[in-house]
Design a protein around this motif. Structure first.
Motif, PDB file in Angstrom:
ATOM      1  N   LEU A 299       0.794  -1.268  -0.055  1.00 27.59           N
ATOM      2  CA  LEU A 299       0.075  -0.197   0.102  1.00 27.59           C
ATOM      3  C   LEU A 299       0.896   1.256   0.165  1.00 27.59           C
ATOM      4  O   LEU A 299       1.593   1.495   0.970  1.00 27.59           O
ATOM      5  CB  LEU A 299      -0.872   0.099   1.226  1.00 27.59           C
ATOM      6  CG  LEU A 299      -2.210  -0.738   0.879  1.00 27.59           C
ATOM      7  CD1 LEU A 299      -1.712  -2.372   1.144  1.00 27.59           C
ATOM      8  CD2 LEU A 299      -3.035  -0.532   2.252  1.00 27.59           C
ATOM      9  N   PHE A 302       1.373   4.340   3.290  1.00 27.72           N
ATOM     10  CA  PHE A 302       0.568   3.661   4.225  1.00 27.72           C
ATOM     11  C   PHE A 302       0.685   4.266   5.517  1.00 27.72           C
ATOM     12  O   PHE A 302      -0.146   4.482   6.469  1.00 27.72           O
ATOM     13  CB  PHE A 302       0.305   2.100   4.314  1.00 27.72           C
ATOM     14  CG  PHE A 302      -0.391   1.440   5.400  1.00 27.72           C
ATOM     15  CD1 PHE A 302      -1.793   1.394   4.880  1.00 27.72           C
ATOM     16  CD2 PHE A 302      -0.038   0.905   6.396  1.00 27.72           C
ATOM     17  CE1 PHE A 302      -2.524   0.825   5.675  1.00 27.72           C
ATOM     18  CE2 PHE A 302      -0.906   0.437   7.133  1.00 27.72           C
ATOM     19  CZ  PHE A 302      -2.355   0.037   6.857  1.00 27.72           C
ATOM     20  N   LEU A 381      -6.691   5.423  -1.913  1.00 23.62           N
ATOM     21  CA  LEU A 381      -5.308   4.605  -2.015  1.00 23.62           C
ATOM     22  C   LEU A 381      -4.973   4.170  -3.073  1.00 23.62           C
ATOM     23  O   LEU A 381      -5.709   3.918  -4.238  1.00 23.62           O
ATOM     24  CB  LEU A 381      -5.755   3.421  -0.848  1.00 23.62           C
ATOM     25  CG  LEU A 381      -5.977   3.859   0.595  1.00 23.62           C
ATOM     26  CD1 LEU A 381      -6.124   2.562   1.435  1.00 23.62           C
ATOM     27  CD2 LEU A 381      -5.053   4.598   1.223  1.00 23.62           C
TER      28      LEU A 381
END
Length: 435
Positions: A299, A302, A381
């Motif tokens: 990710l 993050f 995201l």
């Protein structure tokens, strides 16, 4: 009376006490005989396993390396690429080390086996010298001398491989003898148990039948479960639908296995189970000649999510991304949490092109749809994905993970929110750029 019956149904200890009161003497004889015979059988079987693990595997690995060593000189004559010298030198060192290991006194004790090793080593030595000579020719293309030497080189490689085949057959013959011995021990045990049980059957017919259903079958189920868990198969479950000690023990074992198999936050496989599945899949890829691709997913930014919204929202985001991965991968792909915000996907029988298509679908699924956490935060995201294929990009489990990680690092360096496949040289670039 009803309370007593219920107590007997739920108490293994009480059932054992009642049953042993009837079967004490026959069971003692049966137990002693079973123990002695089982130990003999187990020792024989263990010897078979040790023989296979310690002798057959090194032989096949050495044979594979020798056959691989035949490629660099051939490629050098055709392409004239000097890098083949480096590859050949690496294979020479590996093969020499394997021959040295096989020649150790503890490796092969039989004189016939040692002669095979010496003969194969002699052929390899001739091939090695010939191969170094071929690789030393400045301009091999169209060189008649190089072509002539190549034929001799290939002949020595083939002879070494054939001799190792003979060694393999010889070792396999010894293993078959061990297996025959194990079967003999097992047969003797079976005959003995049948004889003892027949004598005890008259005394313990009814009690034996009840105990076999109440105790022996659950014990076998638990033994199977313990064995499977011991082998690392945490996906196995012991099925015992009962409320006594066996049932409670089965539930405890299953609960332990589930905790060992899955990640508590995301619900996908944990790192330990990932390594077990990856090893099994790579073994299967080698056995059947299939390609396996590994995706490593991270990710992007993050830490900013955790710092801005808190770790609970970060956990929600990680769970949501994991669920999208599970929806986009195929049923036979395996998703696991590798650590932190990193996820991995094992894609069996999938080449780089097919894996890239899935990876792009996953990346787009995350980047184009905001995630709403359970605490009301709306997060935009993105993810970066590194991918590597086996055996094209790596020769082992660790190498494949490292290659996918290097590809992921490159994706991060190139701006994130992208899919990058491993290419040779990425590891060098990374080492150069790191402190």
């Amino acid at each position: 009376m009803t309370r007593i019956v219920d107590h007997i149904k739920t108490s293994l200890r009480l059932r054992m006490t009642l049953g042993m009161g009837v079967m004490l003497l026959p069971l003692i004889i049966l137990g002693v005989g079973s123990f002695v015979a089982s130990q003999s059988m187990i020792n024989a079987l263990e010897q078979v396993v040790r023989t296979e693990a310690e002798e057959l595997r090194p032989v096949t690995e050495l044979q594979k390396l020798i056959l691989q060593a035949g490629m660099p000189p051939n490629d050098y004559i055709i392409l004239g690429d000097r890098s083949e010298r480096v590859l050949f030198g690496y294979l020479v060192r590996e093969i020499d080390a394997r021959f040295k290991s096989l020649s150790a006194p503890a490796a092969f004790g039989e004189e016939k086996e040692r002669k095979f090793i010496e003969a194969a080593g002699a052929e390899w030595e001739k091939a090695r010298i010939m191969g170094m000579g071929i690789l030393a020719i400045p301009h091999p293309g169209g060189n008649a001398t190089a072509a002539s030497r190549m034929k001799v080189f290939d002949a020595h490689i083939g002879h070494a491989s054939d001799i190792l085949n003979l060694l393999y057959d010889e070792v396999l013959h010894e293993i078959d003898k061990q297996r025959a011995h194990a079967r003999s021990v097992q047969w003797n045990e079976t005959v003995f148990l049948i004889a003892v049980f027949t004598g005890a059957l008259v005394v313990a017919l009814v009690a034996g039948f009840l105990l076999s259903r109440s105790i022996i079958l659950p014990i076998r189920a638990l033994q199977d479960g313990v064995f499977r868990f011991g082998q690392g198969d945490n996906s196995f479950r012991v099925v015992l639908d009962r409320n006594d000690e066996f049932g409670r023990l089965a539930k405890t074992l299953n609960s332990m296995a589930e905790r060992l198999e899955y990640d508590g936050l995301t619900g996908v496989y944990n790192r330990q189970e990932f390594h077990r599945k990856l090893k099994n899949e790579l073994d299967r890829s080698l056995r059947y000649g299939h390609t396996c691709t590994l995706l490593m997913v991270d990710l992007d930014h993050f830490k900013q999510v955790n710092d801005t919204y808190g770790h609970l929202c970060g956990d929600d985001a990680l769970r949501a991304v994991t669920m999208r991965l599970l929806k986009d991968v195929r049923n036979f792909d395996s998703v696991a949490r590798y650590g932190g915000e990193e996820l991995v996907i094992i894609m069996p029988e999938t080449g780089t092109a097919g894996a890239r298509a899935v990876a792009e679908r996953i990346r787009e699924s995350v980047s184009t749809r905001p995630i709403t956490t359970t605490r009301g935060a709306i997060l935009d995201l993105t993810i970066s994905i590194g991918m590597a294929a086996f055996p094209a990009d790596a020769r082992s489990e660790d190498d494949l993970i490292a290659a996918a990680d290097q590809a992921l690092y490159t994706a991060k360096q190139q701006g994130r929110n992208r899919v990058v496949a491993f290419e040779p040289g990425m590891d060098a670039v990374r080492r150069k750029g790191e402190p």
